[in-house]
Design a protein around this motif. Structure first.
Motif, PDB file in Angstrom:
ATOM      1  N   SER A  51      12.196  16.812 -16.057  1.00 48.36           N
ATOM      2  CA  SER A  51      12.213  18.002 -16.910  1.00 48.36           C
ATOM      3  C   SER A  51      11.812  17.679 -18.338  1.00 48.36           C
ATOM      4  O   SER A  51      11.335  18.547 -19.067  1.00 48.36           O
ATOM      5  N   ARG A  52      11.971  16.418 -18.755  1.00 50.33           N
ATOM      6  CA  ARG A  52      11.684  16.054 -20.135  1.00 50.33           C
ATOM      7  C   ARG A  52      10.321  15.399 -20.297  1.00 50.33           C
ATOM      8  O   ARG A  52       9.704  15.475 -21.347  1.00 50.33           O
ATOM      9  N   ARG A  53       9.890  14.705 -19.270  1.00 48.71           N
ATOM     10  CA  ARG A  53       8.617  13.999 -19.367  1.00 48.71           C
ATOM     11  C   ARG A  53       7.835  14.191 -18.084  1.00 48.71           C
ATOM     12  O   ARG A  53       7.848  13.344 -17.211  1.00 48.71           O
ATOM     13  N   SER A  54       7.181  15.292 -18.005  1.00 47.55           N
ATOM     14  CA  SER A  54       6.400  15.583 -16.812  1.00 47.55           C
ATOM     15  C   SER A  54       4.922  15.392 -17.126  1.00 47.55           C
ATOM     16  O   SER A  54       4.425  15.866 -18.146  1.00 47.55           O
ATOM     17  N   SER A  55       4.236  14.678 -16.271  1.00 45.66           N
ATOM     18  CA  SER A  55       2.805  14.449 -16.442  1.00 45.66           C
ATOM     19  C   SER A  55       2.175  14.362 -15.063  1.00 45.66           C
ATOM     20  O   SER A  55       2.861  14.226 -14.047  1.00 45.66           O
ATOM     21  N   ALA A  56       0.846  14.428 -15.038  1.00 42.98           N
ATOM     22  CA  ALA A  56       0.136  14.332 -13.767  1.00 42.98           C
ATOM     23  C   ALA A  56       0.370  12.970 -13.118  1.00 42.98           C
ATOM     24  O   ALA A  56       0.590  12.878 -11.906  1.00 42.98           O
ATOM     25  N   SER A  57       0.334  11.900 -13.898  1.00 43.41           N
ATOM     26  CA  SER A  57       0.568  10.566 -13.343  1.00 43.41           C
ATOM     27  C   SER A  57       1.975  10.435 -12.789  1.00 43.41           C
ATOM     28  O   SER A  57       2.185   9.796 -11.746  1.00 43.41           O
ATOM     29  N   CYS A  58       2.935  11.047 -13.472  1.00 40.37           N
ATOM     30  CA  CYS A  58       4.318  11.003 -12.992  1.00 40.37           C
ATOM     31  C   CYS A  58       4.450  11.712 -11.651  1.00 40.37           C
ATOM     32  O   CYS A  58       5.157  11.241 -10.754  1.00 40.37           O
ATOM     33  N   VAL A  59       3.750  12.827 -11.490  1.00 41.68           N
ATOM     34  CA  VAL A  59       3.789  13.558 -10.220  1.00 41.68           C
ATOM     35  C   VAL A  59       3.198  12.716  -9.092  1.00 41.68           C
ATOM     36  O   VAL A  59       3.758  12.626  -7.993  1.00 41.68           O
ATOM     37  N   VAL A  60       2.077  12.065  -9.371  1.00 40.92           N
ATOM     38  CA  VAL A  60       1.435  11.241  -8.344  1.00 40.92           C
ATOM     39  C   VAL A  60       2.305  10.043  -7.989  1.00 40.92           C
ATOM     40  O   VAL A  60       2.483   9.708  -6.809  1.00 40.92           O
ATOM     41  N   MET A  61       2.884   9.384  -9.004  1.00 36.72           N
ATOM     42  CA  MET A  61       3.734   8.240  -8.730  1.00 36.72           C
ATOM     43  C   MET A  61       4.996   8.635  -7.984  1.00 36.72           C
ATOM     44  O   MET A  61       5.523   7.864  -7.168  1.00 36.72           O
ATOM     45  N   THR A  62       5.495   9.844  -8.237  1.00 40.11           N
ATOM     46  CA  THR A  62       6.655  10.330  -7.491  1.00 40.11           C
ATOM     47  C   THR A  62       6.316  10.472  -6.010  1.00 40.11           C
ATOM     48  O   THR A  62       7.102  10.087  -5.141  1.00 40.11           O
ATOM     49  N   ASN A  63       5.154  11.025  -5.730  1.00 43.72           N
ATOM     50  CA  ASN A  63       4.728  11.154  -4.329  1.00 43.72           C
ATOM     51  C   ASN A  63       4.474   9.795  -3.688  1.00 43.72           C
ATOM     52  O   ASN A  63       4.774   9.586  -2.508  1.00 43.72           O
ATOM     53  N   LEU A  64       3.928   8.851  -4.465  1.00 43.99           N
ATOM     54  CA  LEU A  64       3.716   7.507  -3.949  1.00 43.99           C
ATOM     55  C   LEU A  64       5.045   6.839  -3.612  1.00 43.99           C
ATOM     56  O   LEU A  64       5.203   6.217  -2.558  1.00 43.99           O
ATOM     57  N   ALA A  65       6.020   6.979  -4.515  1.00 47.83           N
ATOM     58  CA  ALA A  65       7.342   6.407  -4.267  1.00 47.83           C
ATOM     59  C   ALA A  65       8.018   7.087  -3.080  1.00 47.83           C
ATOM     60  O   ALA A  65       8.712   6.432  -2.289  1.00 47.83           O
ATOM     61  N   LEU A  66       7.820   8.399  -2.941  1.00 45.81           N
ATOM     62  CA  LEU A  66       8.394   9.122  -1.809  1.00 45.81           C
ATOM     63  C   LEU A  66       7.793   8.632  -0.491  1.00 45.81           C
ATOM     64  O   LEU A  66       8.515   8.452   0.505  1.00 45.81           O
ATOM     65  N   SER A  67       6.486   8.405  -0.477  1.00 50.92           N
ATOM     66  CA  SER A  67       5.835   7.899   0.731  1.00 50.92           C
ATOM     67  C   SER A  67       6.370   6.524   1.110  1.00 50.92           C
ATOM     68  O   SER A  67       6.706   6.265   2.266  1.00 50.92           O
ATOM     69  N   ASP A  68       6.477   5.634   0.134  1.00 50.71           N
ATOM     70  CA  ASP A  68       6.958   4.281   0.416  1.00 50.71           C
ATOM     71  C   ASP A  68       8.442   4.272   0.778  1.00 50.71           C
ATOM     72  O   ASP A  68       8.873   3.485   1.622  1.00 50.71           O
ATOM     73  N   PHE A  69       9.221   5.139   0.139  1.00 52.47           N
ATOM     74  CA  PHE A  69      10.642   5.216   0.461  1.00 52.47           C
ATOM     75  C   PHE A  69      10.847   5.733   1.884  1.00 52.47           C
ATOM     76  O   PHE A  69      11.703   5.221   2.626  1.00 52.47           O
ATOM     77  N   SER A  70      10.051   6.720   2.275  1.00 54.33           N
ATOM     78  CA  SER A  70      10.152   7.240   3.639  1.00 54.33           C
ATOM     79  C   SER A  70       9.790   6.174   4.660  1.00 54.33           C
ATOM     80  O   SER A  70      10.417   6.066   5.717  1.00 54.33           O
ATOM     81  N   PHE A  71       8.774   5.375   4.338  1.00 51.68           N
ATOM     82  CA  PHE A  71       8.395   4.302   5.252  1.00 51.68           C
ATOM     83  C   PHE A  71       9.515   3.263   5.384  1.00 51.68           C
ATOM     84  O   PHE A  71       9.771   2.742   6.474  1.00 51.68           O
ATOM     85  N   SER A  72      10.191   2.954   4.288  1.00 52.59           N
ATOM     86  CA  SER A  72      11.267   1.966   4.354  1.00 52.59           C
ATOM     87  C   SER A  72      12.404   2.433   5.256  1.00 52.59           C
ATOM     88  O   SER A  72      13.088   1.605   5.870  1.00 52.59           O
ATOM     89  N   LEU A  73      12.593   3.741   5.376  1.00 56.06           N
ATOM     90  CA  LEU A  73      13.659   4.258   6.243  1.00 56.06           C
ATOM     91  C   LEU A  73      13.342   4.059   7.720  1.00 56.06           C
ATOM     92  O   LEU A  73      14.257   4.108   8.557  1.00 56.06           O
ATOM     93  N   THR A  74      12.070   3.825   8.047  1.00 51.94           N
ATOM     94  CA  THR A  74      11.697   3.583   9.448  1.00 51.94           C
ATOM     95  C   THR A  74      11.861   2.126   9.859  1.00 51.94           C
ATOM     96  O   THR A  74      11.823   1.814  11.055  1.00 51.94           O
ATOM     97  N   LEU A  75      12.024   1.240   8.902  1.00 48.58           N
ATOM     98  CA  LEU A  75      12.046  -0.189   9.222  1.00 48.58           C
ATOM     99  C   LEU A  75      13.274  -0.632  10.014  1.00 48.58           C
ATOM    100  O   LEU A  75      13.151  -1.522  10.871  1.00 48.58           O
TER     101      LEU A  75
END
Length: 341
Positions: A51-75
């Motif tokens: 809410s305080r620091r929103s940027s396009a790069s932050c949005v993309v990195m959030t999705n990247l972290a979400l993808s990698d976090f979801s993959f770690s749950l399958t391990l």
């Protein structure tokens, strides 16, 4: 009951190799806590500070972290499978889902890294256009499009689930009967759209960034404290570009090359003297590709000062919340004490 009537053989007609299962087990055992903690922590930082620091790069990195976090749950389930002697004790649909999730994570990671490189290229060489195009809303729409594109393209992996081999159910092990011309076509589509085009985009973006930074450095010189600071920042940016390129090449390039070679060898009916070593190499490169989920947090931690600031602020925010909760509990105890006025 996990006993079944065997209806498939090993890939290429060769005997199964225990080496690849050892490599998978060792890699996933090491990767699981790293990917889970690092990407989970990154998600917490992004969510607390969005809410305080929103940027396009932050949005993309959030999705990247979400993808990698979801993959770690399958391990954990993969580790259970390998430590259980490669016997699949779960349902067929869960096997399909886990295979599907691997390829979704692989290609969303590639495309999100590509999107980050394009954003960085715009920010460095086209700052006005970056300000107009790289908004959080537009970045979110592009990320949703990436999820949709990769999900639809990976849908064929939902067709094949567990298989029966040696009298037990297996998962993550494609039988010979499933290796058809369609698999080869899917491989080349993924190679072209999912790897080569993103890779060329990243190379082009970062080469222009380096050329732009070095040209500005030669024009402005290195006299005075401000000039030396600019030169230091440019040198650091070039180092980060090199780190991203090396990571991309090490994680993704070997897997896509060796996977294509191995598929060709299998379809061409090469002897086991050739396909068996190839299978070992493919197993190693697959683990290298999976390890990207643990490397990505390091990349965007060192690539952006904003993430480090967010991490410190999130830590301060959590410490402040714990302090407020402790103060409230202490005041409540005093209020309810019999000795209180």
């Amino acid at each position: 009951m996990n006993v079944c009537l065997s209806n498939s053989s090993s890939v290429g007609g060769c005997s199964e190799d225990s080496f690849k299962y050892f490599v998978y087990s060792a890699t996933y055992l090491l990767l699981f806590p790293i990917a889970l903690i690092c990407n989970g922590g990154a998600l917490v930082v992004f969510i607390l500070q969005r809410s305080r620091r929103s940027s396009a790069s932050c949005v993309v990195m959030t999705n990247l972290a979400l993808s990698d976090f979801s993959f770690s749950l399958t391990l954990p389930l993969r580790l259970h499978y390998y430590f259980n002697g490669r016997v699949w004790n779960f349902s067929d649909w869960l096997c399909r889902l886990y295979v599907f999730c691997f390829y979704v994570n692989l290609y969303t990671s590639i495309l999100f890294l590509t999107l980050l490189s394009v954003l960085r290229w715009l920010a460095v060489t086209r700052p006005l256009r970056h300000r107009a195009l790289a908004t959080p809303t537009k970045a979110l729409l592009v990320c949703l499009g990436v999820w949709l594109l990769v999900g639809v393209a990976s849908a064929p992996f939902l067709i094949q689930g567990r298989i029966c081999r040696s009298g037990v159910y297996r998962c993550f092990d494609p039988p010979t009967s499933s290796l058809s011309q369609t698999v080869l076509i899917m491989n080349y589509v993924a190679l072209l759209i999912g790897f080569l085009l993103p890779f060329l985009t990243i190379v082009l973006s970062y080469s222009r960034i380096v050329r732009h930074l070095t040209r500005r450095s030669s024009l402005h010189g290195a006299e005075g404290p401000s000039a030396r600071l600019r030169q230091c920042n440019r040198r650091r940016s070039i180092h980060l570009v090199a780190m991203v390129m090396v990571t991309f090449v090490v994680c993704f390039l070997p897997y896509h090359v060796m996977r294509s070679v191995h598929l060709h060898a299998t379809f061409a009916g090469w002897s086991c003297d050739f396909t068996a070593p190839l299978q070992k190499v493919v197993a190693v490169t697959l683990c290298m590709a999976a390890s990207n989920s643990g490397i990505n947090p390091v990349l965007y931690y060192y690539s952006t000062r904003r993430f480090r600031d967010n991490l410190r602020e999130a830590r301060t925010s959590l410490s402040g919340r714990r302090g407020s909760i402790a103060t409230a509990i202490s005041m409540n105890r005093r209020r309810n004490s019999p000795m209180s006025p």
